[in-house]
Design a protein around this motif. Structure first.
Motif, PDB file in Angstrom:
ATOM      1  N   ILE A 217       0.841  -1.209   0.000  1.00  0.00           N
ATOM      2  CA  ILE A 217       0.000   0.000   0.000  1.00  0.00           C
ATOM      3  C   ILE A 217       0.869   1.248   0.000  1.00  0.00           C
ATOM      4  CG2 ILE A 217      -1.739   1.302   1.261  1.00  0.00           C
ATOM      5  CD1 ILE A 217      -2.877  -1.174  -0.014  1.00  0.00           C
ATOM      6  N   LEU A 218       1.969   1.227   0.740  1.00  0.00           N
ATOM      7  CA  LEU A 218       2.869   2.388   0.765  1.00  0.00           C
ATOM      8  C   LEU A 218       3.453   2.629  -0.622  1.00  0.00           C
ATOM      9  CD1 LEU A 218       4.284   4.633   2.304  1.00  0.00           C
ATOM     10  CD2 LEU A 218       6.004   2.968   3.058  1.00  0.00           C
ATOM     11  N   GLY A 219       3.789   1.557  -1.329  1.00  0.00           N
ATOM     12  CA  GLY A 219       4.262   1.709  -2.701  1.00  0.00           C
ATOM     13  C   GLY A 219       3.227   2.373  -3.588  1.00  0.00           C
ATOM     14  N   LYS A 220       1.962   2.001  -3.395  1.00  0.00           N
ATOM     15  CA  LYS A 220       0.891   2.614  -4.187  1.00  0.00           C
ATOM     16  C   LYS A 220       0.709   4.082  -3.810  1.00  0.00           C
ATOM     17  CE  LYS A 220      -2.460   0.422  -6.006  1.00  0.00           C
ATOM     18  NZ  LYS A 220      -3.664  -0.352  -6.388  1.00  0.00           N
ATOM     19  N   VAL A 221       0.868   4.393  -2.541  1.00  0.00           N
ATOM     20  CA  VAL A 221       0.790   5.784  -2.100  1.00  0.00           C
ATOM     21  C   VAL A 221       1.879   6.608  -2.773  1.00  0.00           C
ATOM     22  CG1 VAL A 221       1.086   7.321  -0.108  1.00  0.00           C
ATOM     23  CG2 VAL A 221      -0.310   5.261   0.103  1.00  0.00           C
ATOM     24  N   TYR A 222       3.103   6.106  -2.749  1.00  0.00           N
ATOM     25  CA  TYR A 222       4.213   6.814  -3.402  1.00  0.00           C
ATOM     26  C   TYR A 222       3.939   7.001  -4.895  1.00  0.00           C
ATOM     27  CZ  TYR A 222       7.269   6.208   0.714  1.00  0.00           C
ATOM     28  OH  TYR A 222       7.828   6.259   1.960  1.00  0.00           O
ATOM     29  N   LEU A 223       3.430   5.970  -5.551  1.00  0.00           N
ATOM     30  CA  LEU A 223       3.141   6.061  -6.982  1.00  0.00           C
ATOM     31  C   LEU A 223       2.077   7.123  -7.242  1.00  0.00           C
ATOM     32  CD1 LEU A 223       3.804   4.768  -9.760  1.00  0.00           C
ATOM     33  CD2 LEU A 223       1.856   3.237  -9.377  1.00  0.00           C
ATOM     34  N   THR A 224       1.054   7.155  -6.406  1.00  0.00           N
ATOM     35  CA  THR A 224      -0.024   8.143  -6.553  1.00  0.00           C
ATOM     36  C   THR A 224       0.499   9.561  -6.395  1.00  0.00           C
ATOM     37  OG1 THR A 224      -1.616   6.533  -5.690  1.00  0.00           O
ATOM     38  CG2 THR A 224      -2.285   8.846  -5.670  1.00  0.00           C
ATOM     39  N   GLU A 225       1.478   9.736  -5.518  1.00  0.00           N
ATOM     40  CA  GLU A 225       2.065  11.059  -5.300  1.00  0.00           C
ATOM     41  C   GLU A 225       3.109  11.421  -6.358  1.00  0.00           C
ATOM     42  OE1 GLU A 225       2.587  12.208  -0.893  1.00  0.00           O
ATOM     43  OE2 GLU A 225       3.011  10.051  -0.946  1.00  0.00           O
ATOM     44  N   GLY A 226       3.429  10.504  -7.240  1.00  0.00           N
ATOM     45  CA  GLY A 226       4.469  10.758  -8.228  1.00  0.00           C
ATOM     46  C   GLY A 226       5.875  10.627  -7.675  1.00  0.00           C
ATOM     47  N   LYS A 227       6.024   9.953  -6.554  1.00  0.00           N
ATOM     48  CA  LYS A 227       7.348   9.705  -5.960  1.00  0.00           C
ATOM     49  C   LYS A 227       7.873   8.369  -6.488  1.00  0.00           C
ATOM     50  CE  LYS A 227       6.289  12.326  -1.737  1.00  0.00           C
ATOM     51  NZ  LYS A 227       6.178  12.281  -0.254  1.00  0.00           N
ATOM     52  N   TYR A 228       8.283   8.388  -7.741  1.00  0.00           N
ATOM     53  CA  TYR A 228       8.576   7.140  -8.431  1.00  0.00           C
ATOM     54  C   TYR A 228       9.786   6.409  -7.861  1.00  0.00           C
ATOM     55  CZ  TYR A 228       5.347   9.344 -11.675  1.00  0.00           C
ATOM     56  OH  TYR A 228       4.249   9.963 -12.219  1.00  0.00           O
ATOM     57  N   GLY A 229      10.799   7.138  -7.450  1.00  0.00           N
ATOM     58  CA  GLY A 229      11.965   6.494  -6.878  1.00  0.00           C
ATOM     59  C   GLY A 229      11.631   5.769  -5.587  1.00  0.00           C
ATOM     60  N   GLN A 230      10.874   6.422  -4.705  1.00  0.00           N
ATOM     61  CA  GLN A 230      10.482   5.789  -3.450  1.00  0.00           C
ATOM     62  C   GLN A 230       9.537   4.622  -3.691  1.00  0.00           C
ATOM     63  OE1 GLN A 230       9.781   9.992  -1.948  1.00  0.00           O
ATOM     64  NE2 GLN A 230       9.907   8.902  -0.002  1.00  0.00           N
ATOM     65  N   CYS A 231       8.670   4.763  -4.685  1.00  0.00           N
ATOM     66  CA  CYS A 231       7.766   3.668  -5.038  1.00  0.00           C
ATOM     67  C   CYS A 231       8.560   2.446  -5.492  1.00  0.00           C
ATOM     68  CB  CYS A 231       6.816   4.109  -6.150  1.00  0.00           C
ATOM     69  SG  CYS A 231       5.838   2.765  -6.860  1.00  0.00           S
ATOM     70  N   LYS A 232       9.489   2.652  -6.387  1.00  0.00           N
ATOM     71  CA  LYS A 232      10.271   1.536  -6.906  1.00  0.00           C
ATOM     72  C   LYS A 232      11.069   0.865  -5.795  1.00  0.00           C
ATOM     73  CE  LYS A 232      13.975   0.391 -10.150  1.00  0.00           C
ATOM     74  NZ  LYS A 232      14.948   0.911 -11.135  1.00  0.00           N
ATOM     75  N   THR A 233      11.692   1.662  -4.941  1.00  0.00           N
ATOM     76  CA  THR A 233      12.484   1.100  -3.840  1.00  0.00           C
ATOM     77  C   THR A 233      11.616   0.282  -2.900  1.00  0.00           C
ATOM     78  OG1 THR A 233      14.067   2.917  -3.950  1.00  0.00           O
ATOM     79  CG2 THR A 233      13.973   1.679  -1.893  1.00  0.00           C
ATOM     80  N   LYS A 234      10.444   0.801  -2.581  1.00  0.00           N
ATOM     81  CA  LYS A 234       9.560   0.096  -1.646  1.00  0.00           C
ATOM     82  C   LYS A 234       9.021  -1.194  -2.257  1.00  0.00           C
ATOM     83  CE  LYS A 234       9.036   1.054   1.709  1.00  0.00           C
ATOM     84  NZ  LYS A 234       9.789   0.526   2.890  1.00  0.00           N
ATOM     85  N   LEU A 235       8.539  -1.133  -3.483  1.00  0.00           N
ATOM     86  CA  LEU A 235       7.974  -2.325  -4.100  1.00  0.00           C
ATOM     87  C   LEU A 235       9.039  -3.369  -4.411  1.00  0.00           C
ATOM     88  CD1 LEU A 235       5.299  -0.815  -6.517  1.00  0.00           C
ATOM     89  CD2 LEU A 235       5.003  -1.683  -4.195  1.00  0.00           C
ATOM     90  N   ALA A 236      10.277  -2.929  -4.605  1.00  0.00           N
ATOM     91  CA  ALA A 236      11.371  -3.874  -4.849  1.00  0.00           C
ATOM     92  C   ALA A 236      11.555  -4.817  -3.663  1.00  0.00           C
ATOM     93  CB  ALA A 236      12.665  -3.122  -5.140  1.00  0.00           C
TER      94      ALA A 236
END
Length: 489
Positions: A217-236
């Motif tokens: 869910i945190l990865g999806k939150v980051y993606l929704t905010e356009g924080k792509y680097g944090q999204c990728k790191t979290k989902l990895a």
């Protein structure tokens, strides 16, 4: 968790059935606040009650309101073929602030948030093991974050309540918080939760939030905010397939994901749990989503309501060779008209709107496609294509239908390919409208849909070109009660 929610319901019913020869001045069906938060058992019941509010949020038979009304019906995937209860207004972007579904869902979110706030605030004072207390607090933070994440995407900035409210005057002091501050709290809650929640649970506790669910869910939150680097790191952290700490993977067969005999499978990361049997904890989705024109032909118990009917455009979006269409969509013909409906929530209800189907909030294919989206935004299609093709290979059972480098030769082409893949793979699971909002495509896609399906005498009768239609109205009831709340444009 299904067992515990059902048990809590039974305890309340048993309390209500006790007869006395005098007037009881206290409601025997309710546990007092002092008793509930006095020990570990009481706190555990409070946490179970917080999970129970998810059924209200995602859909319960006592109300037509559910997340589908905010996530599928406004999109080009489905519509509500009923005129009552204001459901059709969500399809046509004519939702008025007094629409009862708005106020019901607002109250559902804040009921969950209030229960979570009480748990988080009172748990530290309870004499119990620190490990269990910390886990209960983390579960409450996960549920609070999920509620705020849904609310902020529906209404934009909402009142940010993070502690137990003690008085009416205090409740009326809250104003709408900025979107940025709401997201900051969501991030904090999920970050806190993921460091405490376990990787898995014993059988009796299956269905509770894990640290994997918090990360997803945190990865999806980051993606929704356009924080792509944090999204990728979290989902990895949830990759690679199968060998990750949680065992998450794609199931070999797409159809097995949604079987009521295969719930909480290795592809399901978090789901809202339902149990049929007359306990008040069954899911309504099968009855809600079957065409009402079918009577009791399809849903032999309870009939169909047509609340969330698949549009022909979604059916046509699937290539004829894509097995997911057959697994996902069925049709019913009445008076020469074909009505499509989802097969993902098929069950034999014990009673009307009383089925076993869980609502999957997030699953592994979603994570893989989100990772691909973030990677494409950061580095282009080269590193993203394999994740999309993994999802497609499971669907088709071969590599013949893989996306090619030619098809995804640019970042823009890959972005549209991922959007399409999400629409097909996750159809009718409550993602499409939020996907269109996140990618900035809602206005273009929906105007095209209305041009195709709402044209009369050569004139398009509906358009959503005005950006205010990307948010729903703040419920009129809430504005009337609290003068500090401001409406959306």
């Amino acid at each position: 968790m299904k067992k515990y929610i059902t048990l809590l319901f039974l305890l309340l019913v048993m309390g209500a059935s006790c007869k006395k020869d005098y007037i009881a001045l206290e409601d025997p069906t309710k546990i007092s606040t002092a008793d509930l938060y006095s020990d570990a058992n009481g706190l555990g019941l409070a946490v179970t009650a917080a999970y129970g509010t998810l059924q209200d949020i995602y859909g319960k038979g006592t109300s037509g309101t559910g997340m589908y009304l905010f996530t599928d019906v406004p999109s080009d995937n489905s519509n509500a073929l009923v005129s009552g209860a204001g459901l059709g207004d969500f399809d046509l972007f004519t939702v008025a602030p007094e629409n009862v579904n708005l106020s019901t869902q607002w109250q559902n979110f804040y009921k969950c948030i209030a229960r979570c706030n009480a748990i988080i605030g009172r748990a530290p004072g309870i004499d119990m093991t620190a490990t269990l207390r910390d886990r209960y607090i983390a579960e409450a933070k996960f549920l609070r974050a999920l509620s705020y994440f849904n609310a902020v995407r529906i209404w934009g900035g909402v009142p940010l309540v993070t502690k137990e409210i003690q008085s009416i005057d205090e409740s009326l002091s809250y104003k709408r918080e900025t979107v940025a501050n709401v997201y900051a709290q969501i991030e904090k809650d999920l970050t806190d939760a993921e460091t405490v929640l376990p990787t898995s649970y014993a059988t009796a506790d299956l269905g509770r939030a894990t640290n994997g669910a918090a990360k997803a869910i945190l990865g999806k939150v980051y993606l929704t905010e356009g924080k792509y680097g944090q999204c990728k790191t979290k989902l990895a952290e949830l990759l690679p397939r199968g060998t990750n700490a949680w065992g998450y993977d794609l199931l070999p067969l797409y159809s097995d994901i949604f079987s009521t005999s295969n719930e909480l499978n290795k592809e399901t990361i978090f789901a809202v749990r339902y149990t049929k049997g007359g306990f008040g904890t069954g899911s309504p989705f099968f009855n809600w989503f079957v065409p009402n024109q079918s009577g009791s032909t399809i849903a032999t118990v309870g009939g169909g309501s047509g609340f969330n009917t698949i549009m022909p455009d979604l059916y046509d979006a699937f290539p004829a060779t894509d097995p997911r269409r057959g697994f996902s969509i069925a049709s019913y013909v009445s008076s020469g008209v074909t009505y499509y409906y989802t097969k993902k929530y098929t069950d034999v209800p014990a009673n009307a709107m009383d089925s076993n189907n869980d609502w999957i909030v997030i699953r592994y294919a979603d994570v893989m496609l989100m990772y691909a989206e973030a990677e494409n935004e950061l580095n282009g299609p080269a590193g993203a294509i394999s994740y999309v093709n993994d999802v497609r290979r499971r669907a088709y059972g071969n590599t013949t239908n893989d996306l090619t480098a030619t098809q995804t030769s640019s970042q823009g082409n890959m972005k549209l390919a991922i959007e399409t893949e999400r629409r097909l793979e996750l159809n009718m699971e409550g993602h499409r409208w939020f996907d269109l909002l996140r990618t900035g495509r809602a206005i273009d896609v929906m105007n095209a849909s209305f041009t195709k399906y709402q044209t009369k005498n050569g004139t398009v009768v509906i358009q959503i070109s005005a950006p205010h239609n990307l948010l729903f109205p703040i419920p009129l009831r809430e504005i009337q009660i609290n003068p500090n709340l401001t409406p959306n444009p």
